[in-house]
Write an enzyme that holds these catalytic residues in place. Sequence first.
Site, PDB file in Angstrom:
ATOM      1  N   ASP A 179      -5.577  20.992 -14.017  1.00  0.00           N
ATOM      2  CA  ASP A 179      -5.506  19.262 -14.402  1.00  0.00           C
ATOM      3  C   ASP A 179      -5.652  19.162 -15.749  1.00  0.00           C
ATOM      4  OD1 ASP A 179      -7.227  17.163 -15.283  1.00  0.00           O
ATOM      5  OD2 ASP A 179      -8.791  17.731 -14.606  1.00  0.00           O
TER       6      ASP A 179
ATOM      7  N   TYR B   8     -14.620  19.260 -15.717  1.00  0.00           N
ATOM      8  CA  TYR B   8     -14.898  17.648 -15.800  1.00  0.00           C
ATOM      9  C   TYR B   8     -15.905  17.503 -14.955  1.00  0.00           C
ATOM     10  CZ  TYR B   8     -14.600  12.645 -15.543  1.00  0.00           C
ATOM     11  OH  TYR B   8     -14.844  11.334 -15.327  1.00  0.00           O
TER      12      TYR B   8
ATOM     13  N   LYS C 159      -6.677   8.350 -19.555  1.00  0.00           N
ATOM     14  CA  LYS C 159      -6.788   9.169 -20.758  1.00  0.00           C
ATOM     15  C   LYS C 159      -4.732   8.469 -22.158  1.00  0.00           C
ATOM     16  CE  LYS C 159     -10.941  10.026 -18.751  1.00  0.00           C
ATOM     17  NZ  LYS C 159     -11.126  11.196 -18.357  1.00  0.00           N
TER      18      LYS C 159
ATOM     19  N   ARG D 246       0.909  -1.379  -0.198  1.00  0.00           N
ATOM     20  CA  ARG D 246      -0.394   0.078   0.066  1.00  0.00           C
ATOM     21  C   ARG D 246       1.294   1.537  -0.266  1.00  0.00           C
ATOM     22  NH1 ARG D 246      -1.845   1.275   4.624  1.00  0.00           N
ATOM     23  NH2 ARG D 246      -2.919  -0.637   4.876  1.00  0.00           N
TER      24      ARG D 246
HETATM   25  C1  LIG Z   1     -11.487  11.417 -16.750  1.00  0.00           C
HETATM   26  C2  LIG Z   1     -11.011  12.767 -16.236  1.00  0.00           C
HETATM   27  C3  LIG Z   1     -11.350  12.658 -14.882  1.00  0.00           C
HETATM   28  C4  LIG Z   1     -10.915  11.350 -13.769  1.00  0.00           C
HETATM   29  O1  LIG Z   1     -10.494  10.770 -13.574  1.00  0.00           O
HETATM   30  P1  LIG Z   1     -10.895   8.611 -13.862  1.00  0.00           P
HETATM   31  O2  LIG Z   1      -9.568   8.477 -14.146  1.00  0.00           O
HETATM   32  O3  LIG Z   1     -12.047   8.688 -14.497  1.00  0.00           O
HETATM   33  O4  LIG Z   1     -11.079   8.770 -12.256  1.00  0.00           O
HETATM   34  C5  LIG Z   1     -10.275  13.782 -14.195  1.00  0.00           C
HETATM   35  N1  LIG Z   1      -9.779  14.744 -15.100  1.00  0.00           N
HETATM   36  C6  LIG Z   1     -10.490  14.876 -16.146  1.00  0.00           C
HETATM   37  C7  LIG Z   1     -10.387  16.448 -17.378  1.00  0.00           C
HETATM   38  C8  LIG Z   1     -11.102  13.552 -16.709  1.00  0.00           C
HETATM   39  O5  LIG Z   1     -10.533  14.657 -18.237  1.00  0.00           O
END
Ligand SMILES: *Cc1c(COP(=O)(O)O)cnc(C)c1O
Length: 380
Positions: A170, A98, A195, A46
């Site tokens: 982000d 998001y 992504k 962990r």
């Molecule tokens: C998909 C996404 C998230 C969240 O990520 P997960 O891996 O699905 O938890 C946060 N910010 C943006 C811009 C995203 O496209």
Amino acid sequence: MKFNTKTIHAGQEPERTTGAVMPPIFQTSTYAQEAPNVNQGYDYARVGNPTRTALEKMIAGLENADHGICFSSGVAAIDAIIRMFRPGDHVVASNDLYGGTYRLFTKMFEPFGITFSFVDMTNLDNVQDAISKKTKLIWIETPTNPLLRVVDIAGVIEIAKKCGALTAVDNTFASPYLQQPLDLGADIAMHSTTKYLGGHSDTIGGAVATSSPEVEENLRFQIKTTGAVPGPMDCYLVLRGIKTLSVRMQRSVENAVQIVDFLKDSPQVEVVHYPGLPSHPQHNIAKKQMRDFGAMVSFSLKDDSIEAANNLMSRTKVFTLAESLGGIESLISHPATMTHGSIPKNVREKAGLFDSLIRLSVGIEDADDLIDDLKQTLNR
Ligand SMILES: *Cc1c(COP(=O)(O)O)cnc(C)c1O
């Protein structure tokens, strides 16, 4: 090291016992110790795992950060960042966030007494006006989803520095290939590695890059304490994905540019949103802070109806109708009913998110096939 070299080598070294060139998937929960508390840097998975460490060093390298910290998902990374704050603290965030981030902020943290202001950050006056004595964090997302608006990162940071707030970006939509927030002065860059970094739509993960020792220490403590850790297999997949980040991004961007070119001259299309278009309202800011304009495109139709959008999306053969983005395959989605379905129509439309808006995540297929696919469905 320059960026493309880093995607292969940053923080990576052959495994010590065998010389394996690729980091093994250390599928273990615990580690033998020579004596109580005498170990080789790992005691329990962990807290740490060598496959995860390899990914964390890579993330730090790509974002020009001192530290990378990996999480089980993008939202788990965001959750940990906000948990650094306490009841009474205030966060200023983009109003074009998001959906999962918005839900986390308003449904999880607001009830615990952290307050949020959501403002249109394309106008920096709005950011300045939202600042109070309690503001501890400014949360930036750029380019935004699904309208691809661009926030002036350096401009927001200037405001944050004056009031002593941290800034977090982000960076999921751009990826570090296109944009490096820490170089612009941000304290934190955050990713959904699900992504572009993973890049193959086969894993869920999150990551934070920072050069602040306090942020690093806090997040490591949280990882140990709350346990939102990614498994070694998932870390391996993201690490493997990152090796082709540059070539994937280059190809996706080239394809996106050709698709934008096609769409903007299509008689059925009302408007195309893409930061690379000189008509885009923040084109110059995008040019200043991004290496290129990305592979996310959205557009709305002259026939502005959910039916028209549905008809188009259900007929594509190469584009797959699905949520998510940033993979090698091209995806098509409908924000008004999918990602942004919970926002009332009048609120959506005020922001420019119309019923017929369609979002594309452009992959690495041949541009001709992608354009033919859109042509056959638009012309029916
Ligand atoms: C998909 C996404 C998230 C969240 O990520 P997960 O891996 O699905 O938890 C946060 N910010 C943006 C811009 C995203 O496209």
